[in-house]
Design a protein around this motif. Sequence first.
Motif, PDB file in Angstrom:
ATOM      1  N   THR A 265       3.278  -5.005  -0.732  1.00  0.00           N
ATOM      2  CA  THR A 265       2.573  -6.243  -0.444  1.00  0.00           C
ATOM      3  C   THR A 265       1.222  -5.941   0.200  1.00  0.00           C
ATOM      4  OG1 THR A 265       3.551  -6.411   1.766  1.00  0.00           O
ATOM      5  CG2 THR A 265       4.784  -7.406  -0.074  1.00  0.00           C
ATOM      6  N   LEU A 266       0.409  -6.981   0.368  1.00  0.00           N
ATOM      7  CA  LEU A 266      -0.881  -6.796   1.035  1.00  0.00           C
ATOM      8  C   LEU A 266      -0.681  -6.321   2.473  1.00  0.00           C
ATOM      9  CD1 LEU A 266      -2.925  -9.875  -0.241  1.00  0.00           C
ATOM     10  CD2 LEU A 266      -3.259  -7.468  -0.839  1.00  0.00           C
ATOM     11  N   LYS A 267       0.372  -6.839   3.116  1.00  0.00           N
ATOM     12  CA  LYS A 267       0.647  -6.459   4.496  1.00  0.00           C
ATOM     13  C   LYS A 267       1.044  -4.986   4.594  1.00  0.00           C
ATOM     14  CE  LYS A 267       3.227  -7.941   8.586  1.00  0.00           C
ATOM     15  NZ  LYS A 267       4.235  -8.910   9.099  1.00  0.00           N
ATOM     16  N   SER A 268       1.923  -4.537   3.680  1.00  0.00           N
ATOM     17  CA  SER A 268       2.345  -3.134   3.694  1.00  0.00           C
ATOM     18  C   SER A 268       1.194  -2.214   3.297  1.00  0.00           C
ATOM     19  CB  SER A 268       3.548  -2.926   2.774  1.00  0.00           C
ATOM     20  OG  SER A 268       3.210  -3.173   1.425  1.00  0.00           O
ATOM     21  N   THR A 269       0.315  -2.702   2.414  1.00  0.00           N
ATOM     22  CA  THR A 269      -0.867  -1.925   2.039  1.00  0.00           C
ATOM     23  C   THR A 269      -1.773  -1.703   3.243  1.00  0.00           C
ATOM     24  OG1 THR A 269      -0.831  -2.804  -0.219  1.00  0.00           O
ATOM     25  CG2 THR A 269      -2.897  -1.824   0.543  1.00  0.00           C
ATOM     26  N   TYR A 270      -1.960  -2.766   4.023  1.00  0.00           N
ATOM     27  CA  TYR A 270      -2.778  -2.667   5.233  1.00  0.00           C
ATOM     28  C   TYR A 270      -2.173  -1.668   6.213  1.00  0.00           C
ATOM     29  CZ  TYR A 270      -4.840  -3.962   9.727  1.00  0.00           C
ATOM     30  OH  TYR A 270      -5.457  -3.922  10.946  1.00  0.00           O
ATOM     31  N   ARG A 271      -0.845  -1.732   6.386  1.00  0.00           N
ATOM     32  CA  ARG A 271      -0.180  -0.803   7.298  1.00  0.00           C
ATOM     33  C   ARG A 271      -0.337   0.640   6.830  1.00  0.00           C
ATOM     34  NH1 ARG A 271       4.132  -4.694   7.492  1.00  0.00           N
ATOM     35  NH2 ARG A 271       5.298  -3.385   6.003  1.00  0.00           N
ATOM     36  N   SER A 272      -0.236   0.861   5.511  1.00  0.00           N
ATOM     37  CA  SER A 272      -0.397   2.212   4.965  1.00  0.00           C
ATOM     38  C   SER A 272      -1.807   2.738   5.198  1.00  0.00           C
ATOM     39  CB  SER A 272      -0.082   2.217   3.463  1.00  0.00           C
ATOM     40  OG  SER A 272       1.265   1.900   3.220  1.00  0.00           O
ATOM     41  N   LEU A 273      -2.797   1.873   4.961  1.00  0.00           N
ATOM     42  CA  LEU A 273      -4.188   2.280   5.173  1.00  0.00           C
ATOM     43  C   LEU A 273      -4.456   2.577   6.645  1.00  0.00           C
ATOM     44  CD1 LEU A 273      -5.976  -0.295   2.828  1.00  0.00           C
ATOM     45  CD2 LEU A 273      -5.871   2.178   2.489  1.00  0.00           C
ATOM     46  N   LEU A 274      -3.899   1.739   7.526  1.00  0.00           N
ATOM     47  CA  LEU A 274      -4.104   1.926   8.962  1.00  0.00           C
ATOM     48  C   LEU A 274      -3.460   3.219   9.443  1.00  0.00           C
ATOM     49  CD1 LEU A 274      -5.378   0.462  11.390  1.00  0.00           C
ATOM     50  CD2 LEU A 274      -3.134  -0.563  11.837  1.00  0.00           C
TER      51      LEU A 274
END
Length: 433
Positions: A265-274
């Motif tokens: 998801t967009l949320k998990s993508t953000y967490r991965s990038l962070l």
Amino acid sequence: MNLTSPFSLAILAIVTLSLFGLPIGHAMIGGSILYLFLAGLDMGTAAEQLLNGMYTSYILLAVPLFILSAEIMNTGSMTERLLRFCDAMVGRFRGGLAQVNVIQSIIFAGMSGSAIADAAGTGKMMQKMMTQDGKYTPSFAAALTAASSVIGPIIPPSIPMVVYALVSDASIGYLFLGGVVPGLLMGLSQMAIIAVIAKKRNFPVEAPVPVRELPGITIRAFPALMMPVVLLGGIYSGVMTPTEAAAVAAAYAYLISALLYRTVTLKSTYRSLLSSARTTASIGMLIAGALVFNYVVTIENIPDALAAYLQAHELSPLAFLILVNVVLLLLGCLLEGTTILLIIIPVLVPTAQALGVDLVHFGVVVVVNIMLGLVTPPYGLLLFIMTNIAKVPLRDIVRDILPFLFAMIASLALITFVPGLVLFLPRLFGYQG
């Protein structure tokens, strides 16, 4: 050595700052600036060396990209599908779930290039799978996961090999190829230990996966299994450089997880990038500090002096490699692997060249040593990670990991004494070393 010389005081400053809790990268920058000040040199040279090293090295881009690909794989369902595939292959044998742990590490080795990513990602799942219903003790499961995670950065792609290439100018492509056989050798040694322990402790036999389910399991895992093929095929066909392959790996992992498996998801993508950004920043500061400090080491002419000293004592290439193994295994008990790669190895590379040691063979031996340091008491980083995951005392994990550690040291000795094990595949692809 003059204990009041600028270099001695710089070393003292680095050690003192590190003991007070300053990150080693910052400590090296501070100590190097102190050296330049005491030596009457331009302190701005520190910034110049840092910027030149960080922003003109194309291969360094591979590090954050491999970290990102590992984060995405752990976020999506690629991990679960691959574990199910491994279980279908070897889970039916005595101690089969333990064998699955090693097999999945070998497969993931062709994807992430990071032992810590392997342990923190699939390690949590393997710990849960192995300890449910009391099949294996938590300490044995944690010890095996730590040991099997070591395989990841030996089989390509490998973040430590990228860093070694940075400090030695060796070919990344040939280094990657050189790690294949040693990595498989490490995996086989671990599987042999499991077979012996499984018989001795009467480990459980998992229910075999019905043959009719195998095609479906394989098909569901196939896109994930193709990632090493795409990655390594692109490198060795000449289509991609290793850095471009790292970008392709991250993109492939994301597209498969988001579009095919639909688990990102967009949320998990953000967490991965962070998470990737934080890890990259930590490694980046360490590399920056090492680049500045290595400039100081070069000014002091330490690499050439060491090479001349060892040559004067007529040290043979084999004796040099044995000495390096002993030193790195001891340092691995105390220091983090990237620190060793960036500070110690640049000093040893000129000596290796002067003695006629092949730099690809030397690089693989160095990386294997550093990976063993991750599971060597008392300060092996993977031991602490698995202690946190498994919630068991460190001493219990150390007790259970010793047979695997001895087997891996035996594998290290074999690749040290038989360079052909490392150089066979590189020479097959045209390496002239």
